[in-house]
Write a protein that holds these residues in place. Structure first.
Motif, short mmCIF file in Angstrom:
data_model
loop_
_atom_site.label_atom_id
_atom_site.label_comp_id
_atom_site.label_asym_id
_atom_site.label_seq_id
_atom_site.Cartn_x
_atom_site.Cartn_y
_atom_site.Cartn_z
N ILE A 146 -3.34 23.30 21.15
CA ILE A 146 -4.25 22.21 20.78
C ILE A 146 -5.67 22.74 20.63
O ILE A 146 -6.38 22.40 19.68
CB ILE A 146 -4.18 21.07 21.82
CG1 ILE A 146 -2.82 20.36 21.71
CG2 ILE A 146 -5.33 20.09 21.66
CD1 ILE A 146 -2.51 19.43 22.87
N GLY A 147 -6.08 23.60 21.55
CA GLY A 147 -7.44 24.13 21.55
C GLY A 147 -7.80 24.94 20.32
O GLY A 147 -8.98 25.14 20.04
N LYS A 148 -6.82 25.38 19.56
CA LYS A 148 -7.10 26.19 18.37
C LYS A 148 -7.86 25.43 17.29
O LYS A 148 -8.42 26.03 16.38
CB LYS A 148 -5.82 26.80 17.81
CG LYS A 148 -5.27 27.88 18.71
CD LYS A 148 -4.01 28.47 18.15
CE LYS A 148 -3.49 29.54 19.11
NZ LYS A 148 -2.25 30.14 18.63
N VAL A 149 -7.88 24.10 17.36
CA VAL A 149 -8.63 23.32 16.38
C VAL A 149 -9.93 22.76 16.98
O VAL A 149 -10.59 21.94 16.35
CB VAL A 149 -7.79 22.20 15.73
CG1 VAL A 149 -6.61 22.78 14.97
CG2 VAL A 149 -7.34 21.18 16.74
N ALA A 150 -10.29 23.22 18.17
CA ALA A 150 -11.48 22.69 18.86
C ALA A 150 -12.76 22.90 18.05
O ALA A 150 -13.66 22.07 18.09
CB ALA A 150 -11.62 23.31 20.24
N GLY A 151 -12.86 23.97 17.32
CA GLY A 151 -14.06 24.24 16.54
C GLY A 151 -14.10 23.53 15.19
O GLY A 151 -15.01 23.74 14.40
N LYS A 152 -13.12 22.70 14.94
CA LYS A 152 -13.01 21.98 13.67
C LYS A 152 -13.00 20.49 13.99
O LYS A 152 -11.93 19.89 14.17
CB LYS A 152 -11.75 22.40 12.94
CG LYS A 152 -11.71 23.90 12.66
CD LYS A 152 -10.36 24.34 12.18
CE LYS A 152 -10.40 25.86 12.00
NZ LYS A 152 -9.08 26.44 12.06
N PRO A 153 -14.17 19.85 14.08
CA PRO A 153 -14.25 18.47 14.56
C PRO A 153 -13.36 17.47 13.84
O PRO A 153 -12.77 16.60 14.49
CB PRO A 153 -15.73 18.11 14.39
CG PRO A 153 -16.44 19.42 14.36
CD PRO A 153 -15.48 20.40 13.76
N ASP A 154 -13.23 17.57 12.53
CA ASP A 154 -12.38 16.61 11.80
C ASP A 154 -10.92 16.76 12.21
O ASP A 154 -10.22 15.77 12.42
CB ASP A 154 -12.51 16.79 10.29
CG ASP A 154 -13.86 16.33 9.75
OD1 ASP A 154 -14.59 15.64 10.49
OD2 ASP A 154 -14.16 16.66 8.59
N GLN A 155 -10.46 18.00 12.30
CA GLN A 155 -9.08 18.24 12.70
C GLN A 155 -8.86 17.83 14.16
O GLN A 155 -7.84 17.24 14.50
CB GLN A 155 -8.71 19.70 12.50
CG GLN A 155 -8.61 20.09 11.05
CD GLN A 155 -8.16 21.52 10.85
OE1 GLN A 155 -7.39 22.06 11.64
NE2 GLN A 155 -8.64 22.15 9.78
N ALA A 156 -9.84 18.14 15.00
CA ALA A 156 -9.74 17.78 16.42
C ALA A 156 -9.61 16.26 16.58
O ALA A 156 -8.76 15.79 17.35
CB ALA A 156 -10.97 18.30 17.18
N ARG A 157 -10.43 15.52 15.86
CA ARG A 157 -10.35 14.05 15.93
C ARG A 157 -8.98 13.56 15.44
O ARG A 157 -8.41 12.64 16.01
CB ARG A 157 -11.46 13.42 15.12
CG ARG A 157 -12.76 13.35 15.86
CD ARG A 157 -13.87 12.63 15.11
NE ARG A 157 -15.08 12.73 15.91
CZ ARG A 157 -15.85 13.81 15.99
NH1 ARG A 157 -15.56 14.89 15.29
NH2 ARG A 157 -16.92 13.81 16.76
N ALA A 158 -8.48 14.15 14.40
CA ALA A 158 -7.17 13.74 13.87
C ALA A 158 -6.06 14.01 14.89
O ALA A 158 -5.13 13.21 15.02
CB ALA A 158 -6.88 14.44 12.55
N VAL A 159 -6.17 15.11 15.63
CA VAL A 159 -5.17 15.40 16.67
C VAL A 159 -5.21 14.32 17.74
O VAL A 159 -4.17 13.81 18.17
CB VAL A 159 -5.39 16.81 17.28
CG1 VAL A 159 -4.54 17.00 18.53
CG2 VAL A 159 -5.08 17.88 16.26
N VAL A 160 -6.41 13.95 18.18
CA VAL A 160 -6.53 12.90 19.20
C VAL A 160 -6.02 11.56 18.65
O VAL A 160 -5.33 10.81 19.34
CB VAL A 160 -7.97 12.78 19.74
CG1 VAL A 160 -8.07 11.66 20.76
CG2 VAL A 160 -8.43 14.10 20.35
#
Length: 151
Positions: free
Chosen positions: A100-114
């Motif tokens: 999950i943390g691999k997208v932490a630096g990509k805010p749009d992707q991070a929000r989509a994961v949540v």
């Protein structure tokens, strides 16, 4: 509006937002993060029973939100993550949180994961405290404020 109605509305809004933006995230790290989040939500109570696993696999197979991805690959990823967390919950959780943390630096992707985690948690009509706790952990791992997702 009652608390449960608010949660359902939040889930519906998250679902709409996720569907609108997911096709632009068709990459391996995002696919891994979303399937790891699905497995963590399923294991919110410390285990993944077959009913939860089947229901989530069905969602993956039929979801419009995931249509930009190879559904078979997504389901295989989900099954692998479920197997990891089932074999050893603590080490499995660490590995899933790393994915999950691999997208932490990509805010749009991070929000989509949540947002996907919220949708999965709401898929059975209940968004219980354990599932909310997992969504909070996922948001924090992604360097997002859990309150943004009302958890």
């Amino acid at each position: 509006m009652g608390f449960l109605d608010k949660l359902k509305a939040m889930g519906a809004q998250a679902s709409k937002e996720a569907q609108d933006g997911w096709s632009r995230f068709n990459n391996g790290a995002f696919a891994d993060a979303t399937m790891a989040a699905c497995a963590l939500i399923g294991a919110a109570d410390g285990k993944i029973d077959q009913t939860e696993r089947s229901r989530t696999a069905q969602f993956i197979t039929t979801s419009d939100k995931l249509k930009a991805f190879n559904v078979s690959d997504m389901r295989d990823k989900y099954d692998r993550y479920c197997d990891k967390i089932t074999a050893d919950f603590d080490f499995g959780k660490i590995e899933l949180m790393q994915a999950i943390g691999k997208v932490a630096g990509k805010p749009d992707q991070a929000r989509a994961v949540v947002q996907l985690a919220v949708v999965i948690a709401n898929s059975d009509g209940e968004f219980d405290e354990k599932e909310m706790g997992v969504v909070r952990e996922i948001a924090q791992a992604l360097k997002l404020d859990p309150s943004e997702f009302n958890v």
